[in-house]
Design an enzyme around this catalytic site. Sequence first.
Site, mmCIF file in Angstrom:
data_model
loop_
_atom_site.group_PDB
_atom_site.id
_atom_site.type_symbol
_atom_site.label_atom_id
_atom_site.label_comp_id
_atom_site.label_asym_id
_atom_site.label_seq_id
_atom_site.Cartn_x
_atom_site.Cartn_y
_atom_site.Cartn_z
ATOM 1 N N ASP A 149 0.064 2.612 8.905
ATOM 2 C CA ASP A 149 -0.255 1.768 9.859
ATOM 3 C C ASP A 149 0.491 1.853 11.148
ATOM 4 O O ASP A 149 0.133 1.481 12.301
ATOM 5 C CB ASP A 149 -0.534 0.224 9.593
ATOM 6 N N ARG B 295 -5.713 -2.331 10.374
ATOM 7 C CA ARG B 295 -6.177 -3.892 10.590
ATOM 8 C C ARG B 295 -5.635 -4.261 11.672
ATOM 9 O O ARG B 295 -6.464 -5.307 12.509
ATOM 10 C CB ARG B 295 -5.969 -4.538 9.123
ATOM 11 N N THR C 30 4.325 2.712 5.773
ATOM 12 C CA THR C 30 3.058 2.184 5.781
ATOM 13 C C THR C 30 2.397 3.214 7.046
ATOM 14 O O THR C 30 2.930 3.556 7.856
ATOM 15 C CB THR C 30 3.213 0.807 6.418
ATOM 16 N N ARG D 67 0.830 -5.498 -6.233
ATOM 17 C CA ARG D 67 1.026 -6.582 -5.632
ATOM 18 C C ARG D 67 1.635 -7.731 -6.661
ATOM 19 O O ARG D 67 0.969 -7.739 -7.782
ATOM 20 C CB ARG D 67 -0.304 -7.191 -4.832
ATOM 21 N N ASP E 82 2.788 -0.172 12.336
ATOM 22 C CA ASP E 82 2.527 -1.426 12.629
ATOM 23 C C ASP E 82 3.806 -2.294 12.972
ATOM 24 O O ASP E 82 3.842 -3.696 12.767
ATOM 25 C CB ASP E 82 1.609 -2.193 12.107
ATOM 26 N N ASP F 85 5.233 -5.074 6.032
ATOM 27 C CA ASP F 85 5.681 -6.309 6.308
ATOM 28 C C ASP F 85 5.918 -7.273 5.131
ATOM 29 O O ASP F 85 6.642 -8.195 4.991
ATOM 30 C CB ASP F 85 5.040 -7.025 7.594
ATOM 31 N N GLY G 197 0.994 -1.047 0.063
ATOM 32 C CA GLY G 197 0.141 -0.082 -0.114
ATOM 33 C C GLY G 197 0.681 1.241 0.063
ATOM 34 O O GLY G 197 1.850 1.359 0.783
#
Lengths: 327, 327, 327, 327
Positions: free
Chosen positions: B132, B176, B130, B76, B134, B107, B15
Site C-alpha cells: 500500500d 484501503r 506492504t 494474524r 502507506d 503498521d 499481509g
Amino acid sequence: MENKISKIGVFTSGGDAPGMNAAIRAVVRACTYYDKTSLGIMRGYEGMIEGDVIKLDARSVGNILQRGGTVLKSARSKEFRTPEGRKKAYDNIKKQGIDALIAIGGDGTFTGLHKFYEEFGVPSICIPGTIDNDLAGTDYTIGYDTATNTAVEAIDRIRDTALSHNRLFFIEVMGRHSGYIAINSGIAGGAAAVIIPEEATSFDELWELLEEGGKTNKKSNLVVVAEGSKIGDAHALARQVKERSSYFDIKVTVLGHLQRGGAPTYFDRVLASHMGVGAVEGLLQGKSDVMVGVRDRKIVYNKFDDIMSKIHEIDAESLRIAKILSI
Amino acid sequence: MENKISKIGVFTSGGDAPGMNAAIRAVVRACTYYDKTSLGIMRGYEGMIEGDVIKLDARSVGNILQRGGTVLKSARSKEFRTPEGRKKAYDNIKKQGIDALIAIGGDGTFTGLHKFYEEFGVPSICIPGTIDNDLAGTDYTIGYDTATNTAVEAIDRIRDTALSHNRLFFIEVMGRHSGYIAINSGIAGGAAAVIIPEEATSFDELWELLEEGGKTNKKSNLVVVAEGSKIGDAHALARQVKERSSYFDIKVTVLGHLQRGGAPTYFDRVLASHMGVGAVEGLLQGKSDVMVGVRDRKIVYNKFDDIMSKIHEIDAESLRIAKILSI
Amino acid sequence: MENKISKIGVFTSGGDAPGMNAAIRAVVRACTYYDKTSLGIMRGYEGMIEGDVIKLDARSVGNILQRGGTVLKSARSKEFRTPEGRKKAYDNIKKQGIDALIAIGGDGTFTGLHKFYEEFGVPSICIPGTIDNDLAGTDYTIGYDTATNTAVEAIDRIRDTALSHNRLFFIEVMGRHSGYIAINSGIAGGAAAVIIPEEATSFDELWELLEEGGKTNKKSNLVVVAEGSKIGDAHALARQVKERSSYFDIKVTVLGHLQRGGAPTYFDRVLASHMGVGAVEGLLQGKSDVMVGVRDRKIVYNKFDDIMSKIHEIDAESLRIAKILSI
Amino acid sequence: MENKISKIGVFTSGGDAPGMNAAIRAVVRACTYYDKTSLGIMRGYEGMIEGDVIKLDARSVGNILQRGGTVLKSARSKEFRTPEGRKKAYDNIKKQGIDALIAIGGDGTFTGLHKFYEEFGVPSICIPGTIDNDLAGTDYTIGYDTATNTAVEAIDRIRDTALSHNRLFFIEVMGRHSGYIAINSGIAGGAAAVIIPEEATSFDELWELLEEGGKTNKKSNLVVVAEGSKIGDAHALARQVKERSSYFDIKVTVLGHLQRGGAPTYFDRVLASHMGVGAVEGLLQGKSDVMVGVRDRKIVYNKFDDIMSKIHEIDAESLRIAKILSI
C-alpha cells in the site's frame, strides 16, 4: 469459380479475444497474396448497417498481430436482428462492391451471418474468435490459449498469498457455458477442485475435497470456479464453506475482463494466422456458410448447422487428470 | 555495543508483499557477513508464541529473492494482543537465545513489535513491507512497485477490451487508506479519472469528467478506484453512472488479491536488499524501536512514534499531472 | 501384472525444459493415487550411479508445478555410457528397491534408458521433455510451448526498436536440428523470413525477400534464424547482407539460454500433467521401452525404436502460411 | 513571457527507450491543456531537415502510453552535424511556425539541440530518455526502470537452468559507460559478481569470488557484466575462467536489444508523464537550454553545460550491498 470473388469484407463481432488482430492481418494478407481486395467493416454488424468501412492492404495491418482487442472494433447490434437492419446492411455491402464476408467472433456472430447468408446469399465464412473455446468444429478457438495463460498467471500470483497465509481461495474464471478455461487453468494452477458447468459436482463433494486437503496437510487450497457454475458462483461457494466451518480463512477473486485482453500467445497468433488464410482460401474454393476450424492440426470447414447443433465437450480425460493431481 | 547482539530473529507479519523474501534473504546474509546467527520465526507472532523457529544461513535463503509471498509465512495473531500471549512469545525468544528482532510488515506489525519492545526491551527494528505504500518515514514500502505494475498490466489488458467496444470500465485497486497504487496506476494506465481516499472528488465531478471525455471523443474510458474510496466502491460508482445515463456501456473489475503476489520487480528486490542489510546494521549500531526506510535514495531510521503519528501523503504533483493527462 | 511394480524412480536428464517439474509432480501424485512409492533420482544418470536418491510424496511436490528448471536437477553423465557405469546404476536401483523407471528428457536421455533396459530389463518409460519439439511420436514435447512464447515475447520487444529505427534484425532462436521454435515464433512475430534446418532456403532467396520488403515499404524487417541454420548463423547472415548492401541498418540478437527457463505456460503444465500420469499408468499396464506422447490430444505409447527412426517433421502448411503472411 | 510560445515541436532521437511514447503523450496533452499547438517531428533531426512533421492533438496520442519504441521514430542524422544541415532544419522549423522544441533522447541528442540553440536561439528543453540512466541532473532516465526489469526477468529464466545444471552463467547487459542496469539487475538477480565500467574489479578478484562460491556450496553462479566492462566482455571473461579451471560448466548470454523494447513499467510511464508536462511548463516559464529531470521526486531543470560536465555516478551503497548479498 474462384474468380467470382474479388472484394472481401472482414469484421469482428461479439466479445473481443486476443488474436483477432492476427486473424484480420492474415485475412488481409491472404487477399493481397491472391490479388483480391479487402475491406474492413468497423464495429461488426453495426458498421455494416452504417456503412462504416475502411480499405485495408498488406501495410495497414502491419504491427497489429501482437495486440489484444480488435482494430476493427466490435459492438452488439440490435438493429441487425431486424429484417430492416439486415436489408440496410446488404445495401451497404452492395454499394461497397463487397462480394464475400469473413466474420471473426463466437456463436452470436455466426448466427447473424448465417441468417444474412440465407436471406441474401452473400458467400460467408466464420472464424471462431472467443476465449471460451465453446464451439464445436474446432479443437481451439482464437483467444482461448491466451486467456487460459492469463488466468494461470493470476492464479500463480494468488497462490503466493494462499501459501503465505494458509488460505483457501475461490477464483472465478470466464466460461458461461464452458469449463475449458476453468479445467485447464485449474490443472495448471494446481487447484484442489474445479467447478465447471458441464459436470455435476455437488457442494458436498466439494466440501469433502477441501476437508481431505486439510487432513493431508495440503499447503494451499485453490478452487477454480467457472462463471457458469451450476452450484453457485465463487462468492456463493465461499459463503457456504464459511457457514459450514470456521476452519478455513477464505478469500475470493473474480478475474473478470482482464482475461480478455493482452498480447496473444504464439499459439493464438499462429492459430489465427492459419484460420485467416484458411477463411480466404475457403471462400475462393467456393465454400460458404461454414466455419473454418482446426482439428488435429489441420484446417477443416464445417457447415453452420453442424456446428450449432453440437457442443464442444470437455475432454473426460482432463477431468480425470485434475482429480488425480489434486491429491 | 555491537558485540552484544549475536542472534537475530526475523519474521514476516500481516499481509504478504512481493519482495518480503528478498528482505529475509538480505537480513540473513547480512547476519552471516557480520558473523551473527539468524533464526526465522514462522508465521509472525503466532510462531513466536508457539516457538516455531528455524535456523537460517546464507544457503538456506538461496533462490528465494525472486519469489512472491514469504517463505516464513504470515498470520494474524489474536493471542499476541494479550499480555499472556506476549509473555509466552518472550519466553520462547529467551529460550532460543534470540537477542534482537527484525519484523517485516505494515503498521499492525509495527504496533505489535513496539508494544513488545516497551514491555520486554528486546532490541527491534521494523522493515516496511506492504503493497500500500502507506507508511511515513520511507519513500517506498516493499511490494508497492510490484503491485502497481501488476495493476497496470491488468489495466492494459482491460484497455484492449475497452477500446474494442468503446466501453467504460471501473477498475478497483488495493489501498484501503492510501491512494498510491490508484493514482500511479491511473496515470500509467491512462485513466480518465482516479478516485482515492485522500481526495474529496464528488460524484458530480467524476460525472463531469466522463461527460467531457465523451464530448472530445476519448477512445476509452477507464476509472481507477482505490479500495478506500469515500464516494462508493467500483460497483457502487458504476451503478450510479448507469442510473444517470444509458450512454455508457459499463463494466467493473475488482483486481483484488492478484495484486499481492508475483515475482517482485527489480526495484522491490533492490529496496528490500538495502533495507534488510540496513535493519541488521541498525541493530548492530544500537538502534531500536525504529523503522528502517529509504528517503531520497538513502537509508534512514525513524522512531516508531514518529512514523505512526504521520501519514504518507500523496504527492500533490501527481494529482495535478493525472488531471492534465486525462484531457 | 499391475501389482508387480511397487516403487518407481523418476529423474530428469539432458537440457532442462519448463514443465519438467509439473511432470515430476504428476508422476509422484499418480504413484500416490495408485498406492505406489515414488523416489526421485537426482541429476539423472549421474545420481543413479552415485545412489543420490530422495523419497517423494504428494506433499513434497507441492508448489513446484509453476517453476522452470527441474527440482531433481539434471546433468550429463559420461560414466553411464560405460558398461561399468550402468552396472553401478543398476546395483543402486536394486538396493533402493526401485522396480521401474520414468525418465524425463530428450533423445539422448531415451537412448541411455533404452540401452539400460536392454541390459537389465528394468521396466522403463520416457516422457519427452525438451524445448525443441524434435521428437517423433508426440505432437508436442514439454517445454516447447513456453520456449516459443518466450521467443515471441523477445521478438515483440525487439520489434519496438526495429520499427522505431527502420532496422533489420536477425534473431537467433534455439533448435539445432529442428525448426519448430523458429517457424512458429517467426509466424507469431511477423518475421519477414524464417531460416530453419529442414528447408533449403538459399541466401539469394533470403536476399530477395528482404529486398521486396524494402520495395513494398514494410515497416520492420525481422529474420528469425534457427540455431541449426544450414546457410550460416544469425551473425554470419547479417554479415553477408551487410556486404551486399549498405541499405539496411542491421542488428543481431541471439536469444540463447533465456528460452529454457521461466514459469511454464498452462499448455506445458497440462501436457506434462497428462504425460506424467500417462507414464505411471503405462508402467502399471505393463508397458516398457516406450515413450509416452500426445497425438491429436490423446495419450499414446510408442516403442523406442519407432521414435528414434523417425524425425518430427515440420508442418508444410506452416511454411506455406509463413510465406503468405510475410507479404 | 508565457504567451510568446504558441507552437511546440517534439521529437525523439538516438536509441529508443520504453516510455518515450508516454513522454510524447504528456508533452502533447500539456500543450492542449495550456492552449498551445503541438507538432511531431519524425525521425529526430533527420525529419527536421526534411520537414517531415505531423500535427498532434490530445486524441492522436491516445493508446500509445503503454507501447515501447517511439511513434515519432528515431534516427541518427549525419547531416545535422553540418552547419548546412542545421540551417535547413531551422528553415523548416520557421516554415512550420514552430517556436520551441522538446527533444527526448540521450546525450547525443542533447548536444545537437544545444548547438542548435546556440546558433538559432530557438527555446529548447531536453527530456532524458535512455535505458542507460547515464545522465547527471536526474535520478532516473526514462526507460531505465523497464530495461532493468527486462534484464532481471531474463536473469530469472537463466537461473532456472543454472540451478538445474549447477552451471556458471555470464550474462551481458546494456550499459556502455554506465553500470546502472548491471549493478541493479545483479543485486535483483542474485548475481555472484557484477562487472561494471565504473569500478576496477580485476579478473583475479572475480576469480576469487567464484571460487569462494564454489567452496560455500552456492547453488547457482551468475555473473552480470555491463557492456562497458573494462576487463573484457562476457564471452572474454568466460574464456578466461575456462582457461584457468575446468571446474565450472560455463555458458554465456548477451541480452542485447531485447532490453530496449517492451511495454514500459508504471514507473517509466509516470516518470515520462511528469517530465513531459514539466518540459512544456518549463518552456512556458521561459526556461531554455536545460534538461528537465527528477531529483528526490521533484521536477528540476538543469543547464545543458551543468549536465554534460558531470557523470551520473553509481551509488557506492549499492556496490557495498551487492557484495554483502553475494555471500
